[in-house]
Write an enzyme that holds these catalytic residues in place. Structure first.
Site, PDB file in Angstrom:
ATOM      1  N   HIS A 108      46.040  40.873  42.364  1.00 24.62           N
ATOM      2  CA  HIS A 108      44.689  40.587  42.859  1.00 24.62           C
ATOM      3  C   HIS A 108      43.692  41.487  42.139  1.00 24.62           C
ATOM      4  O   HIS A 108      42.706  41.013  41.590  1.00 24.62           O
ATOM      5  CB  HIS A 108      44.623  40.811  44.371  1.00 24.62           C
ATOM      6  CG  HIS A 108      43.279  40.504  44.963  1.00 24.62           C
ATOM      7  ND1 HIS A 108      43.021  40.567  46.312  1.00 24.62           N
ATOM      8  CD2 HIS A 108      42.087  40.156  44.395  1.00 24.62           C
ATOM      9  CE1 HIS A 108      41.747  40.252  46.549  1.00 24.62           C
ATOM     10  NE2 HIS A 108      41.158  40.009  45.406  1.00 24.62           N
ATOM     11  N   GLU A 161      36.962  40.775  38.550  1.00 25.78           N
ATOM     12  CA  GLU A 161      37.675  42.020  38.818  1.00 25.78           C
ATOM     13  C   GLU A 161      37.280  43.123  37.848  1.00 25.78           C
ATOM     14  O   GLU A 161      37.200  44.287  38.231  1.00 25.78           O
ATOM     15  CB  GLU A 161      39.192  41.779  38.771  1.00 25.78           C
ATOM     16  CG  GLU A 161      39.715  40.966  39.938  1.00 25.78           C
ATOM     17  CD  GLU A 161      39.489  41.643  41.284  1.00 25.78           C
ATOM     18  OE1 GLU A 161      39.644  42.869  41.369  1.00 25.78           O
ATOM     19  OE2 GLU A 161      39.142  40.933  42.254  1.00 25.78           O
ATOM     20  N   HIS A 165      35.141  45.984  39.593  1.00 22.44           N
ATOM     21  CA  HIS A 165      36.042  47.113  39.844  1.00 22.44           C
ATOM     22  C   HIS A 165      36.475  47.836  38.570  1.00 22.44           C
ATOM     23  O   HIS A 165      36.471  49.065  38.514  1.00 22.44           O
ATOM     24  CB  HIS A 165      37.278  46.630  40.599  1.00 22.44           C
ATOM     25  CG  HIS A 165      36.970  45.953  41.895  1.00 22.44           C
ATOM     26  ND1 HIS A 165      36.469  46.626  42.991  1.00 22.44           N
ATOM     27  CD2 HIS A 165      37.089  44.649  42.274  1.00 22.44           C
ATOM     28  CE1 HIS A 165      36.294  45.775  43.998  1.00 22.44           C
ATOM     29  NE2 HIS A 165      36.660  44.579  43.592  1.00 22.44           N
TER      30      HIS A 165
END
Length: 279
Positions: A108, A161, A165
Site C-alpha cells: 500500500h 504514494e 509520502h
C-alpha cells in the site's frame, strides 16, 4: 490540536489554583492534614480533584495521539503497509481491476510518521516522474499493483504514494535520496517479507470456511521479524499489515502514536483470511 490542548491545560491549572486560593482545605488535603478538614469540604474537594485528574488525562491523550497531517516535513520513523490484495479488491467493489489481484500481500505504501501519530505529507514541489522508475516497473506491477480500474502509472497509486509520502521519506532518510531510491528500497523491504508464505508454513492459508485467531497471525510474523505487526481488518477480514522501520530502514517496534491512531481498525480476537473472490 496542540493549541487546544495547551489552552485546556492552562485553563485547568488556572482554575485549580483559583480554587485552592478560595479553599485552603485543598492545601491541607494535599499536605495530608485531613484531620483539620470538615467532612463535607472533604467530599467537595475530592470531587474537584477527581474531575481534575480526568480532564488532565483526557488532554494528555489528545496531545499524545495527533492522528493527522503535520506541516513539519521531519518524521521519527516509517510505517510499511501491505494490503491483503483480495480484501483491497473487495473494498473497491466494481472499481477493482480483478485481473490484477494477486493471492498475496501487496504494497500500500511506505509512510513517514511521528511518535505522536501525526505525519508529514507533500514535502517536495517536484512531481512524480514515471521515467525515474521505469526500470522497476515489472516488480512494481507485481508487488505494488494499482488495483483501481483506469489507473495509470502517471496518475494512480504510485504517483499518489510518492508525492504525498515518498517525498517526505527521502527528505528525512539518510538512505533514500530520490524517487528511485524510495521505490527501490520499498520493493526490497517487501521482498524480505513473504508473509503469505510464513503463514502457510503454520497452516494459515486463505479460506472462506473458517476464521483464525488474530494472535496466531501476529505470532507468525513476529517469529520472522522480531517485531509485532499491527493487523487491521475490514468487516472482519484481514485487510492490512503494518510494520515499523527506523529512518535508517531498520525494523522497530511501532510507537504508541501509531497503535493509538489505528486501534479502531484492529482485527478482533478472530479474523477471516479470505482468498480472491471467484468471478
Amino acid at each position: 490540536v496542540v493549541l487546544v490542548v495547551l489552552v485546556v491545560r492552562f485553563s485547568f491549572w488556572f482554575s485549580l489554583c483559583s480554587f485552592a486560593t478560595r479553599n485552603p482545605s485543598l492545601v491541607l488535603i494535599l499536605e495530608g492534614s485531613v484531620e483539620n478538614v470538615p467532612r463535607r469540604t472533604m467530599k467537595t474537594t475530592a470531587a474537584v480533584l477527581l474531575l481534575a485528574t480526568v480532564l488532565l488525562g483526557l488532554t494528555h491523550l489528545a496531545s499524545a495521539n495527533s492522528c493527522g497531517s503535520s506541516n513539519d516535513p521531519s518524521s521519527d520513523f516509517l510505517v510499511f503497509v501491505q494490503y491483503w490484495s483480495p480484501s483491497c479488491c473487495s473494498s473497491l467493489g466494481s472499481s477493482c481491476n480483478a485481473s490484477l489481484v494477486e493471492n498475496d500481500f501487496t504494497i500500500h505504501g511506505f509512510w513517514p510518521e511521528n511518535d505522536d501519530g501525526s505525519w508529514p505529507q507533500y514535502c517536495s514541489p517536484d512531481d512524480f516522474s514515471y521515467n525515474m522508475i521505469r526500470n522497476l516497473t515489472s516488480e512494481l506491477d507485481y508487488y505494488w499493483p494499482d488495483l483501481k480500474i483506469g489507473a495509470t502509472p502517471s496518475n494512480g497509486l504510485w504517483e499518489h504514494e510518492y508525492e504525498r509520502h515518498g517525498s517526505c521519506a527521502v527528505h528525512q532518510s539518510n538512505i533514500m535520496h530520490d524517487e528511485f531510491d524510495f521505490f527501490n528500497h520499498t520493493l526490497t523491504i517487501r521482498k524480505s517479507l513473504p508473509i503469505k508464505q510464513w503463514l502457510a508454513e503454520k497452516n494459515i492459508v486463505p479460506t472462506n470456511s473458517h476464521d483464525y485467531k488474530t494472535q496466531d497471525l501476529i505470532d507468525v510474523i513476529y517469529d520472522h521479524t522480531g517485531q509485532n505487526p499491527l493487523i487491521l481488518c475490514s468487516k472482519g477480514n484481514v485487510y492490512e499489515v503494518y510494520l515499523c522501520y527506523s529512518n535508517d530502514l531498520q525494523p522497530m517496534k511501532c510507537p504508541s502514536g501509531v497503535t493509538g491512531c489505528a486501534q479502531s481498525q484492529f482485527c478482533g480476537e478472530y479474523a477471516y483470511f479470505r482468498p480472491p473472490q471467484s468471478n
